[in-house]
Every structure is written in C-alpha cells, then in structure tokens.
Design a protein around this motif. Structure first.
Motif, short mmCIF file in Angstrom:
data_model
loop_
_atom_site.label_atom_id
_atom_site.label_comp_id
_atom_site.label_asym_id
_atom_site.label_seq_id
_atom_site.Cartn_x
_atom_site.Cartn_y
_atom_site.Cartn_z
N UNK A 96 -9.41 11.22 -9.07
CA UNK A 96 -8.77 11.40 -7.76
C UNK A 96 -9.55 10.73 -6.64
N UNK A 97 -10.87 10.88 -6.64
CA UNK A 97 -11.69 10.28 -5.58
C UNK A 97 -11.59 8.75 -5.62
N UNK A 98 -11.65 8.19 -6.82
CA UNK A 98 -11.56 6.73 -6.96
C UNK A 98 -10.20 6.22 -6.47
N UNK A 99 -9.14 6.95 -6.78
CA UNK A 99 -7.80 6.56 -6.32
C UNK A 99 -7.73 6.66 -4.80
N UNK A 100 -8.33 7.70 -4.25
CA UNK A 100 -8.34 7.87 -2.79
C UNK A 100 -9.05 6.71 -2.11
N UNK A 101 -10.16 6.27 -2.68
CA UNK A 101 -10.89 5.13 -2.11
C UNK A 101 -10.02 3.87 -2.13
N UNK A 102 -9.25 3.69 -3.20
CA UNK A 102 -8.35 2.53 -3.29
C UNK A 102 -7.26 2.61 -2.23
N UNK A 103 -6.74 3.82 -1.99
CA UNK A 103 -5.71 3.99 -0.97
C UNK A 103 -6.29 3.74 0.43
N UNK A 104 -7.55 4.17 0.63
CA UNK A 104 -8.22 3.90 1.90
C UNK A 104 -8.39 2.41 2.13
N UNK A 105 -8.76 1.69 1.09
CA UNK A 105 -8.95 0.24 1.20
C UNK A 105 -7.64 -0.45 1.56
N UNK A 106 -6.54 -0.01 0.95
CA UNK A 106 -5.24 -0.59 1.28
C UNK A 106 -4.88 -0.31 2.73
N UNK A 107 -5.12 0.91 3.16
CA UNK A 107 -4.79 1.26 4.54
C UNK A 107 -5.64 0.45 5.52
N UNK A 108 -6.91 0.28 5.19
CA UNK A 108 -7.80 -0.51 6.06
C UNK A 108 -7.34 -1.95 6.14
N UNK A 109 -6.73 -2.44 5.05
CA UNK A 109 -6.23 -3.81 5.02
C UNK A 109 -4.84 -3.94 5.67
N UNK A 110 -4.33 -2.83 6.19
CA UNK A 110 -3.04 -2.87 6.89
C UNK A 110 -1.84 -2.61 6.02
N UNK A 111 -2.06 -2.20 4.78
CA UNK A 111 -0.94 -1.93 3.89
C UNK A 111 -0.61 -0.45 3.89
N UNK A 112 0.66 -0.14 4.00
CA UNK A 112 1.12 1.25 3.91
C UNK A 112 2.26 1.34 2.91
N UNK A 113 2.13 2.25 1.97
CA UNK A 113 3.16 2.42 0.95
C UNK A 113 4.24 3.41 1.37
N UNK A 114 4.07 4.01 2.54
CA UNK A 114 5.05 4.98 3.01
C UNK A 114 4.41 6.29 3.40
N UNK A 115 5.22 7.33 3.61
CA UNK A 115 4.70 8.60 4.14
C UNK A 115 3.72 9.32 3.22
N UNK A 116 3.72 9.01 1.92
CA UNK A 116 2.79 9.68 1.01
C UNK A 116 1.52 8.89 0.75
N UNK A 117 1.36 7.76 1.42
CA UNK A 117 0.17 6.94 1.20
C UNK A 117 -1.11 7.72 1.55
N UNK A 118 -1.94 7.93 0.52
CA UNK A 118 -3.20 8.63 0.73
C UNK A 118 -3.11 10.14 0.79
N UNK A 119 -1.94 10.70 0.47
CA UNK A 119 -1.72 12.14 0.57
C UNK A 119 -1.97 12.82 -0.78
N UNK A 120 -2.80 13.86 -0.83
CA UNK A 120 -3.07 14.59 -2.08
C UNK A 120 -1.89 15.47 -2.49
N UNK A 121 -1.47 15.38 -3.76
CA UNK A 121 -0.41 16.21 -4.31
C UNK A 121 -0.85 16.76 -5.67
N UNK A 122 -0.15 17.76 -6.15
CA UNK A 122 -0.37 18.27 -7.50
C UNK A 122 0.97 18.29 -8.24
N UNK A 123 0.90 18.22 -9.57
CA UNK A 123 2.12 18.23 -10.38
C UNK A 123 1.97 19.22 -11.54
#
Length: 539
Positions: A96-123
């Motif tokens: 989870x932490x590694x995935x979060x870092x990847x999402x942070x990097x995308x956001x820092x680069x100006x990329x947004x995947x939508x309203x759930x980008x970087x949001x923690x969920x459980x299934x």
C-alpha cells in the motif's frame, strides 16, 4: 449475503444462528457514557473525512497519499487489530505504501486519474487481487489462494488511482456455509464487532467493509451482496450502502454464490461518496455477460444526480402493514415518512412484502444450485489448494476444531448435493423466486405509478451470542430488491436502543440515478449519520 432473511419464511427459520463469543476489551476506558480506546479513538485526525475533502487536502499539499495511507494503517493497528479489536480488516496490503508513493509521483507530475486518485479504500475478502493479498472468503480452506488476475472491479479501482490498503473480514463464504451461522464471523478472521456497541452484531456478510467505514479505518469500501450483504451491514453500522442492479457491476473475479443475485457495491459514510464509488465500479466486462445489459444504462458519474430537491413530486410506496412490533421502530419510520412528505413526495401505502417473502424457500433453492456450479468453476481455475466444493467440505471436517468451532456447514453440504443447472427443480425455483419477485414489484410500481419503494432496512442489531446465535427480529427489507435483481440504497435514519437504523429506497432496474437523488435529498434533510461510540456493551 447476510443472514438470509428468506429463511424466516421456511421451516429453517427456527434454527438458531450461532455466534462467536466476544470477550471484554481490556484496554478501553469510560468517557461520557461511551467506551473509547485508551488515548482516544475519537481523536483520529481523518475522522469523517470524505473523498472530496481528502482530495482537497491532497491538492493543497496538506497531505500526501503516502501520509493518508500511513494514518489509516495506524488507525487500523490501534483499534482494529489491537485496542477495540474490531476484526474488520482480515489482511493488510503490504504494498500500500509503495502504491501511494507512485500515486503521489503521478500527482506531482500533474496527472490525475479522477476523484479516487490517491484515496485509501478497502475491499471484501471474496474479491480477487493479483498482489500479495489472499482471497479466501474468510475460509481456512482457501488460505494460500493468491489470485493470478485482479477482479474486474479491482482493475477499475486501480485505474482510478485508488489505493487498496487491505481486505475486510466477512461472514465466512459470504454467510452461505451454515443455517446456524453468525454474521461477521469467519474461521480466518474471527468475529467482527459492531462499532456502536461492541457485543452486538455487525450483520453480514460485508461486515468488515461496513465496520471499517463506520469506524473511520478508510474512506470507502467495496462489499458484495446476494441478499442483504451490503445494505444490512451498512444499516446497522450507520453508513450508506448501495446494492446495484444486477448487470451494472461485474462479478468476474469474485467468489460467487448466485449469478442471478450477486453483485459488488459501494459502502460509504455519505451518499455522495457512495455515488462516486459506484461510478468507478460500474462497467461492461466481457467476462461477465450480464453486464452487456447495462450498455447505455450505466453512468460514469452518479454525482450529477445529487439533488436536495430530488424528492419533490415523487411518488413513494410504503408497505401498508407496519414493519415489526417495536414502537420505537414505528416512530422512527413515521419520522422518516413525514420528512419525505415535507420534502415534497407523495407517500402511497401498498401491499407487496408478504407476497415476496413467501418466495423465500425458492430463493434459497436457487442459491444452492448456483453456488455449487459457481464455486466449483471458481475453485477449478483458482490457486487454492481445494479445487471443488466437496474438497472444501472435506477440509472443514478434517480441521473441524479450527474451521467449525461454533457452527457447521449444512449449507455447503446441501448445495453440494444439488444437480446441475438443467435440473427442473432449479428452473422452477428460478421462475418462482427471481421472475416472480420481479413481477410483484413491477406490478405494484406500475399500478401505483411509483418512483421508488421505501421503508426501514433492518435492525436494530442483535447481540452476539454463540449459544443461541443471530436473532434479527422481524424488520428486514432486503429480499425484494435482492431476489428481483433491482437496485437498493440504504441511508442512516436514526437509532433505536443506541444502535443505528437504516432507511431504504429501491426501485426498478437501472434506476440508480433516481434512487441516489432521493437518498441524497433524504440524507441532507435528516443528517442522521452519527459517529460510533464503541460502547463495550448494551448495559
């Protein structure tokens, strides 16, 4: 599936549903009538956050996704694994932490995947993830089942930038193991507790998903339902749950019960968050042909239907006969109905519920046939050590003390004894239950020109009792939408005996936009979401 309310209309209703005995929490302290974790469970800095509020904090730089994930993992460790021992999370995602870092990097680069980008969920732990987490449906027999492919809904979450931080506990085999089962208990995950009163039941089978959302261990969660498994735990945990129309959300990669009634669905603290998540989950999947029926009917964004005036001019049906005999429940329903009227809706009394409940035995028959066929197909292609339902049964017998310490596996056995899906008894039961319930609802909705049907969802939650088991009382409104395959949404509407009660809206196929609008209007006018108090016991 929850505790299978349709059993109340059969001779099986007399069987007690055994439960796992919960010991008292040793590290809780009394605080103004409630029991909270020593140090303060109520002091969590992300308490009651929404998808939108967290997105704002991510965009402003107040938090990174990595920080959000760590905060939620700390919260899980503090009150789910330790502290209150809620047992809502069955496994943490080590990546989870590694995935979060990847999402942070995308956001820092100006990329947004939508309203759930970087949001923690459980299934829920019956949904395949092609990662280091297992998929077991809470069963020791399926330990070591690491999926080779993501379920369709998991792929949708990942594409949207959501970070799956863990899997949630559930009623084992989605509560399709025994006629004496305990909601929220699994041999792998133990007993999930109701966060409002810890010795009370969280309902099921999506118990862990509901409790995790209610206790602020995540923002939103994904559950699954066959009959009540999303809406019941949502109702008794004081959150919003949506059971979509069958066909709106793919079931591929989800351990099945019934291809006629199974679906995944969103669970959240607000209607808006549930609507956001539903838009992510919905989609056509070639591996689940029924989703082809949703072409042109699904929506990528259900938030556009959030309207505080959505109840104006609507015609809402309510069962003529009072639900149950409890005066406090009657008062709660009257207040909800009065509020709906105040918001501009016309309420029409209707008669339909007894007719549908009479189909309960046929519904159970359908599930047994479809469970055997579906589970055998799933296991044969899985990485589990058991490859058939018969092998699951044999495993449980060989490991009875650990796998079946409180209740057995009557439902697994009776399902395994069924013939194939070409059996005339299955076809007759399907026509009676599924098509029969659809006709009853279609007729009453058409005759009364209704926009939706509503009523109290469930509850209040029963106590956890391993001697006599689940005793849910006489108020439940899960089967009509479940058996027919129609959509159903539950929203908090107050408390009885300090336990949450949900209020339901359901309608015809693919009426999610209208139902979400009405539920949102009710939610905003009533504001009945109340944070859990983590009381040790009712007394």
């Amino acid at each position: 599936m929850k505790r299978r309310t349709f059993l109340t209309t059969t001779t099986m209703a007399s069987a007690g549903l055994s439960a796992f005995l919960i010991s008292g929490c040793s590290n809780v302290t009394k605080n103004e009538g409630s029991y909270v974790v020593a140090g303060g469970a109520e002091a969590f800095e992300l308490e009651e956050e929404t998808i939108s509020s967290l997105r704002e904090k991510l965009s402003s730089g107040k938090y990174t996704s990595e920080q959000l994930v760590q905060l939620y993992l700390n919260r899980i460790d503090a009150i789910d694994k330790n502290g209150l021992e809620l047992h809502s999370i069955i496994e943490i995602n080590s990546e989870a932490i590694a995935i979060a870092k990847a999402m942070d990097a995308e956001m820092k680069a100006g990329k947004s995947r939508g309203p759930l980008h970087g949001i923690p969920v459980v299934i829920k732990d019956n949904i395949d993830t092609a990662d280091k987490m297992q998929t077991t449906a809470g069963s020791l027999a399926l330990e070591g089942n690491f999926a080779s492919k993501d379920a369709f809904v998991v792929g949708r979450l990942r594409e949207a930038g959501a970070i799956i931080i863990g899997k949630t506990n559930l009623s084992e085999w989605a509560n399709f193991r025994s006629t004496h089962s305990c909601s929220g208990w699994s041999s792998r995950g133990g007993q999930t507790k109701n966060p409002y009163i810890l010795d009370h039941n969280p309902c099921g089978s999506s118990a862990g998903s509901a409790v995790a959302v209610a206790a602020n261990l995540c923002v939103v969660a994904v559950g699954t339902e066959t009959d009540g498994s999303v809406v019941c735990p949502s109702a008794v945990s004081g959150i919003v749950g949506i059971k979509p129309t069958i066909g709106l959300v793919s079931r591929s990669g989800i351990i099945p019960i019934s291809h006629t009634q199974d679906t995944a669905g969103p669970m959240a603290r607000t209607v808006k968050d549930a609507a956001i998540l539903l838009g992510i989950l919905a989609g056509i999947d070639s591996k689940d042909p029924v989703t082809n029926e949703s072409k042109g009917k699904g929506r990528a964004d259900y938030t556009k239907f959030l309207d505080t005036k959505a109840l104006q001019g609507k015609r809402i049906g309510v069962e003529r006969k009072p639900q149950g005999e409890n005066q406090f429940m009657h008062t709660l329903q009257k207040k909800a109905i009065d509020l709906i009227k105040k918001q501009g809706a016309t309420v029409i009394e209707i008669d339909y519920l007894d007719k549908i409940n009479e189909l309960g035995a046929a519904e159970f028959e359908v599930m047994q046939y479809e469970f055997k066929a579906g589970v055998n197909k799933y296991l044969a292609a899985s990485n589990a050590k058991v490859k058939t339902l018969k092998e699951v049964i044999d495993f449980n017998i060989a490991n009875e003390d650990k796998a079946m310490p409180y209740f057995k596996q009557e439902t697994l056995i009776s399902s395994n004894e069924k013939n194939g899906l070409d059996d005339k008894n299955y076809i007759e039961a399907l026509n009676k239950s599924h098509f029969g319930s659809k006709k009853i609802l279609d007729d009453v909705i058409k005759e009364n020109q209704l926009d939706a049907i509503c009523g109290l969802t469930m509850g209040p939650a029963c106590s956890i009792d391993n001697i006599y088991g689940d005793r849910w009382g006489d108020v439940f409104l899960t089967t009509p939408a479940a058996a027919s395959g129609y959509p159903h949404i539950t929203v908090p509407c107050g408390k009885v005996y300090e336990l949450p009660i949900g209020f339901s809206f359901f309608g015809t196929a693919y009426s999610e936009p209208e139902l979400i609008g009405m539920a949102y209007a009710y939610e905003q006018a009533s504001t009945k979401r109340i944070k859990p108090s983590f009381k040790k016991s009712f007394l």
